[in-house]
Design a protein around this motif. Structure first.
Motif, PDB file in Angstrom:
ATOM      1  N   ARG A  78       4.764  19.234   3.169  1.00 17.13           N
ATOM      2  CA  ARG A  78       4.205  18.196   4.055  1.00 17.13           C
ATOM      3  C   ARG A  78       5.110  17.411   4.582  1.00 17.13           C
ATOM      4  N   SER A  79       4.497  16.577   5.768  1.00 18.01           N
ATOM      5  CA  SER A  79       5.195  15.578   6.110  1.00 18.01           C
ATOM      6  C   SER A  79       4.427  14.447   6.653  1.00 18.01           C
ATOM      7  N   GLU A  80       4.553  13.085   6.564  1.00 13.65           N
ATOM      8  CA  GLU A  80       3.854  11.999   6.733  1.00 13.65           C
ATOM      9  C   GLU A  80       4.575  10.897   7.458  1.00 13.65           C
ATOM     10  N   PHE A  81       4.074  10.301   8.326  1.00 18.20           N
ATOM     11  CA  PHE A  81       4.199   8.981   8.801  1.00 18.20           C
ATOM     12  C   PHE A  81       3.950   7.953   8.239  1.00 18.20           C
ATOM     13  N   PHE A  82       4.790   6.826   7.891  1.00 19.45           N
ATOM     14  CA  PHE A  82       4.468   5.531   7.149  1.00 19.45           C
ATOM     15  C   PHE A  82       4.716   4.239   8.072  1.00 19.45           C
ATOM     16  N   PRO A  83       3.980   4.111   9.085  1.00 14.26           N
ATOM     17  CA  PRO A  83       4.046   2.773   9.787  1.00 14.26           C
ATOM     18  C   PRO A  83       3.549   1.606   9.156  1.00 14.26           C
ATOM     19  N   LYS A  84       4.343   0.592   9.368  1.00 16.50           N
ATOM     20  CA  LYS A  84       4.013  -0.577   8.687  1.00 16.50           C
ATOM     21  C   LYS A  84       3.951  -1.914   9.900  1.00 16.50           C
ATOM     22  N   TYR A  85       2.948  -2.500  10.191  1.00 18.96           N
ATOM     23  CA  TYR A  85       2.802  -3.572  11.228  1.00 18.96           C
ATOM     24  C   TYR A  85       3.201  -4.718  10.832  1.00 18.96           C
ATOM     25  N   PRO A  86       3.526  -5.717  11.515  1.00 20.70           N
ATOM     26  CA  PRO A  86       3.836  -7.027  11.483  1.00 20.70           C
ATOM     27  C   PRO A  86       2.398  -7.497  10.517  1.00 20.70           C
ATOM     28  N   GLY A  87       2.842  -8.381   9.304  1.00 18.16           N
ATOM     29  CA  GLY A  87       1.406  -8.615   8.662  1.00 18.16           C
ATOM     30  C   GLY A  87       0.920  -7.821   7.656  1.00 18.16           C
ATOM     31  N   ASP A  88       1.386  -6.391   7.483  1.00 19.81           N
ATOM     32  CA  ASP A  88       0.719  -5.520   6.727  1.00 19.81           C
ATOM     33  C   ASP A  88       1.392  -5.704   5.324  1.00 19.81           C
ATOM     34  N   LYS A 138      -7.852  10.990 -13.279  1.00 13.52           N
ATOM     35  CA  LYS A 138      -9.030   9.706 -13.075  1.00 13.52           C
ATOM     36  C   LYS A 138      -9.085   9.779 -11.542  1.00 13.52           C
ATOM     37  N   SER A 139     -10.283   8.807 -11.333  1.00 10.01           N
ATOM     38  CA  SER A 139     -10.662   8.319  -9.947  1.00 10.01           C
ATOM     39  C   SER A 139     -10.364   7.218  -9.653  1.00 10.01           C
ATOM     40  N   MET A 140     -10.112   6.982  -8.254  1.00 13.93           N
ATOM     41  CA  MET A 140     -10.019   5.712  -7.602  1.00 13.93           C
ATOM     42  C   MET A 140     -11.176   5.500  -6.557  1.00 13.93           C
ATOM     43  N   THR A 141     -11.506   4.198  -6.365  1.00  9.92           N
ATOM     44  CA  THR A 141     -12.465   3.784  -5.622  1.00  9.92           C
ATOM     45  C   THR A 141     -11.903   3.469  -4.402  1.00  9.92           C
ATOM     46  N   TYR A 142     -12.324   4.071  -3.009  1.00 10.25           N
ATOM     47  CA  TYR A 142     -11.853   3.813  -1.785  1.00 10.25           C
ATOM     48  C   TYR A 142     -12.488   2.647  -1.189  1.00 10.25           C
ATOM     49  N   ASP A 143     -11.693   1.438  -0.775  1.00  9.77           N
ATOM     50  CA  ASP A 143     -12.637   0.336  -0.316  1.00  9.77           C
ATOM     51  C   ASP A 143     -11.621   0.089   1.106  1.00  9.77           C
ATOM     52  N   ALA A 144     -12.036   0.392   2.151  1.00 13.05           N
ATOM     53  CA  ALA A 144     -11.028  -0.171   3.529  1.00 13.05           C
ATOM     54  C   ALA A 144     -11.345  -1.382   3.620  1.00 13.05           C
ATOM     55  N   ASP A 145     -12.151  -2.272   3.392  1.00  7.73           N
ATOM     56  CA  ASP A 145     -12.251  -3.590   3.383  1.00  7.73           C
ATOM     57  C   ASP A 145     -11.152  -4.384   2.668  1.00  7.73           C
ATOM     58  N   ALA A 146     -10.533  -3.653   1.573  1.00  2.75           N
ATOM     59  CA  ALA A 146      -9.663  -4.382   0.838  1.00  2.75           C
ATOM     60  C   ALA A 146      -8.191  -4.332   1.411  1.00  2.75           C
ATOM     61  N   ILE A 147      -8.024  -3.640   2.370  1.00  2.21           N
ATOM     62  CA  ILE A 147      -6.788  -3.575   2.974  1.00  2.21           C
ATOM     63  C   ILE A 147      -6.169  -4.962   3.392  1.00  2.21           C
ATOM     64  N   ASN A 148      -5.065  -5.368   3.272  1.00  2.00           N
ATOM     65  CA  ASN A 148      -4.279  -6.540   3.361  1.00  2.00           C
ATOM     66  C   ASN A 148      -5.292  -7.724   2.831  1.00  2.00           C
ATOM     67  N   ARG A 149      -5.663  -7.565   1.680  1.00  2.00           N
ATOM     68  CA  ARG A 149      -6.463  -8.806   1.214  1.00  2.00           C
ATOM     69  C   ARG A 149      -6.349  -8.858  -0.404  1.00  2.00           C
ATOM     70  N   ARG A 150      -5.344  -8.293  -0.917  1.00  2.00           N
ATOM     71  CA  ARG A 150      -5.182  -8.572  -2.273  1.00  2.00           C
ATOM     72  C   ARG A 150      -3.709  -8.920  -2.484  1.00  2.00           C
ATOM     73  N   ASP A 151      -3.802  -9.708  -3.633  1.00  2.00           N
ATOM     74  CA  ASP A 151      -2.510 -10.255  -4.102  1.00  2.00           C
ATOM     75  C   ASP A 151      -2.154  -9.567  -5.381  1.00  2.00           C
ATOM     76  N   LYS A 152      -1.078  -9.067  -5.684  1.00  2.00           N
ATOM     77  CA  LYS A 152      -0.614  -8.577  -7.236  1.00  2.00           C
ATOM     78  C   LYS A 152       0.629  -9.263  -7.631  1.00  2.00           C
ATOM     79  N   ASN A 153       0.444  -9.957  -8.678  1.00  2.00           N
ATOM     80  CA  ASN A 153       1.799 -10.698  -8.933  1.00  2.00           C
ATOM     81  C   ASN A 153       2.497 -11.681  -7.998  1.00  2.00           C
TER      82      ASN A 153
END
Length: 321
Positions: free
Chosen positions: A103-113, A179-194
């Motif tokens: 496998r190969s993958e690109f990982f872009p990170k834009y300003p503010g991400d 285990k399962s994770m719940t996908y939520d596109a609206d959560a992107i860029n909207r959560r703080d952890k520590n």
């Protein structure tokens, strides 16, 4: 017969460090001006996803477009990149002489991400809709997970969202990938952890924790600042994350990860579709690339190196002398 590893193999001290810490590097691969020229030539090809092996499928939703997965299968520069001796020799000194890139993958990170949340991956079933393991090691294997080679196609500073590792954390899996994770596109860029804006491409990786009260030892985390054109090698089972992009610069941070395994490991043994991060694509045109040694197992599908995006046929490889 593929080229055997030689000139860039890790030395004894480097191997000891890798097995102790779970990572090694960074190493120089391209000069910054050379990488910048390659990147300028590469961008139009990446925008043209019609030649991608997943082009006929559409990502259902989410931040990850599966048409940009495994572009080493249709873009010549990336096909050459994953087979560079500077990379393959070092990986083969870890995994043994018979190595494939699956496998190969690109990982872009834009300003503010946001930064990528702390995570580990052993069999890569954690975000697969089918919940089947994507890779399966032999039962008597000493290792698990995959060796990832992450190359900085642009500068990767702390402000631009460089990688973070917790040294030595690859020895213990803190997450249950069944285990399962719940996908939520609206959560992107909207959560703080520590106090840090972190996420995992629309998932909350904490949902996989074996112990819900456990938290990563962020005090021991190491930031992996890399100049453009360098690469670093790490186990996917190593606790890793990334800083947020501060937005202090308008430049995107772009990383490219190649994932490597010994040929004894089964790749996608239970799946005919790739389902990740809200996307779904057929694996009909997928194939591994043999980058070192030979395949003597015959349970994986391989493809030849790309030739300017022209169609190829997947082939099953049996034992070879």
């Amino acid at each position: 017969m593929m080229r055997q590893h030689s000139g860039f193999s890790l030395g004894a001290d480097e191997l000891a460090k890798f097995h102790r810490d779970g990572y090694i590097g960074p190493f120089d691969l391209y000069a910054p001006d050379e990488m910048e020229r390659n990147l300028r030539a590469l961008r139009p090809k990446l925008l043209n996803t019609r030649t991608s092996v997943y082009a006929e499928d559409r990502a259902i939703s989410g931040s990850t477009n599966l048409a940009n997965y495994d572009r080493h299968l249709d873009v010549d520069f990336l096909a050459e990149h994953i087979t560079r001796p500077e990379i393959v020799d070092r990986v083969a000194s870890i995994l043994g002489p018979d190595v494939l890139c699956w496998r190969s993958e690109f990982f872009p990170k834009y300003p503010g991400d946001e930064g990528t949340d702390w995570h580990q991956a052993d069999n890569f079933s954690n975000v697969a809709g089918s919940k089947h393991p994507q890779i399966v090691w032999p039962e008597d294997a000493e290792f698990g997970g995959t060796v990832t080679v992450w190359t900085a196609f642009t500068e990767a500073s702390v402000d631009m969202g460089c990688l973070q590792f917790i040294p030595g954390s690859h020895r213990t899996m803190n997450y249950d990938e069944s285990k399962s994770m719940t996908y939520d596109a609206d959560a992107i860029n909207r959560r703080d952890k520590n106090g840090i804006r972190r996420g995992f491409f629309g998932y909350d990786y904490r949902q996989l924790q074996k112990d819900p009260d456990w938290s990563p030892d962020e005090a021991s985390a190491v930031s992996q600042v890399m100049r453009q054109g360098q690469f670093i090698i790490f186990w996917s089972t190593l606790m890793h994350a990334s800083h947020p992009h501060s937005g202090k610069t308008d430049d995107m941070r772009l990383g490219y990860a190649g994932r490597y395994l010994p040929t004894s490991v089964r790749v996608y043994p239970y799946s005919d579709r790739l389902e990740e991060f809200g996307g779904s694509a057929s694996l009909e045109k997928f194939g591994n690339v043999l980058v070192s040694g030979q395949d003597s197992y015959g349970h994986n599908r391989f493809v030849s190196a790309t030739r300017s995006g022209r169609p190829f046929e997947a082939r099953q490889t049996g034992a070879r002398a």
